[in-house]
Design an enzyme around this catalytic site. Structure first.
Site, short mmCIF file in Angstrom:
data_model
loop_
_atom_site.label_atom_id
_atom_site.label_comp_id
_atom_site.label_asym_id
_atom_site.label_seq_id
_atom_site.Cartn_x
_atom_site.Cartn_y
_atom_site.Cartn_z
N HIS A 1 -40.27 -4.59 -34.47
CA HIS A 1 -40.56 -3.73 -35.60
C HIS A 1 -40.71 -4.63 -36.83
CE1 HIS A 1 -38.97 0.41 -33.96
NE2 HIS A 1 -39.89 -0.13 -33.19
N GLU B 1 -39.01 -4.96 -39.56
CA GLU B 1 -37.76 -5.59 -39.99
C GLU B 1 -37.35 -6.71 -39.03
OE1 GLU B 1 -38.41 -2.41 -39.45
OE2 GLU B 1 -37.25 -1.05 -40.74
N SER C 1 -38.35 3.64 -43.57
CA SER C 1 -36.92 3.77 -43.30
C SER C 1 -36.60 3.21 -41.91
CB SER C 1 -36.51 5.24 -43.40
OG SER C 1 -35.10 5.35 -43.45
N CYS D 1 -35.38 2.37 -38.25
CA CYS D 1 -34.96 3.10 -37.06
C CYS D 1 -33.56 2.64 -36.67
CB CYS D 1 -35.94 2.86 -35.91
SG CYS D 1 -35.71 1.27 -35.07
N CYS E 1 -33.29 -1.17 -35.92
CA CYS E 1 -33.30 -2.00 -37.13
C CYS E 1 -32.04 -1.76 -37.97
CB CYS E 1 -34.57 -1.74 -37.93
SG CYS E 1 -36.06 -2.19 -36.99
#
Lengths: 147, 147
Positions: free
Chosen positions: A53, A55, A78, A80, A83
């Site tokens: 992802h 991040e 935002s 998940c 993360c």
């Protein structure tokens, strides 16, 4: 610290990924000095990775570090639970989120584990993610394991 | 399903990593048919990666999947919060852990999110991790961001 340059930086990562046919989610890890420690974007399409992802790719690119106590993570969407768990595990004390409209994540979880969360709406990030979800709903569902 | 072959398989990953100078933590993702979907081990040393814990490397190697609802994750060491968050996010319903002695992880978190956790002590995994922590305490501290 003015968040705008770093949110713009994270958005540039998201836009790069979108232009590559990938998920438009980007992140930037920044030291309290303002130094950018790493940047990244979702790599599901580009590298066939389920774990990279935005991040995670950012943290991967920031490399091995002794500590994250001095860092802020900026993300266009935002986080998940993967993360969020990573933020807690790494001891990242502060997260700035550009978009909680297209995906809520679990901000209460982060806060319950002592992470300071700032939601700073960033219109380009929100608009790009909304466009992507409308264009490729199946890919988005796969990315959040909502299938 | 007999867990032993899969715990042995995860241990073989851990041992491979140890022999490479890395952290001896391995994982295997298995379908309910018994088919192994992916294997992996910690890659902090080998690839300079802070995010490729054993479980994450395993999921990376298992590739993009529509669903994890049919899978069991075997791991030689109790999952950290990054890996626990990932298990929850991916919707992996069941985790089998070989070692909660050297690292507790956060089993209550997993269970609170609906994951079935089985702790099946596996002596070789426990002994190898104990040996590694005694040999390289700084590397272990870095891997769990305990610095």
């Amino acid at each position: 610290m003015d968040h705008t340059p770093f949110l713009d930086d994270a958005y540039a990562q998201a836009k790069k990924s979108y232009d590559e046919g990938g998920l438009p989610i980007g992140a930037v890890l920044v030291a309290s000095t303002g130094q950018v420690l790493g940047r990244g974007h979702n790599q599901r399409v580009q590298r066939g990775s389920p774990i990279l992802h935005g991040e995670m790719d950012c943290l991967q690119n920031a490399g091995r570090r002794a500590s994250y106590r001095d860092a802020v993570l900026y993300t266009t969407l935002s986080p998940c639970m993967m993360c969020s768990g990573t933020i807690v595990q790494f001891g990242i004390p502060r997260v700035v989120i550009a978009d909680v409209e297209n995906f809520e994540g679990d901000v209460p979880f982060l806060e319950s584990r002592g992470v300071t969360v700032e939601i700073v709406p960033h219109a380009p990030s929100i608009a790009l993610m909304r466009r992507f979800i409308a264009e490729k709903p199946d890919l988005w569902a796969e990315d959040i394991a909502d299938t």
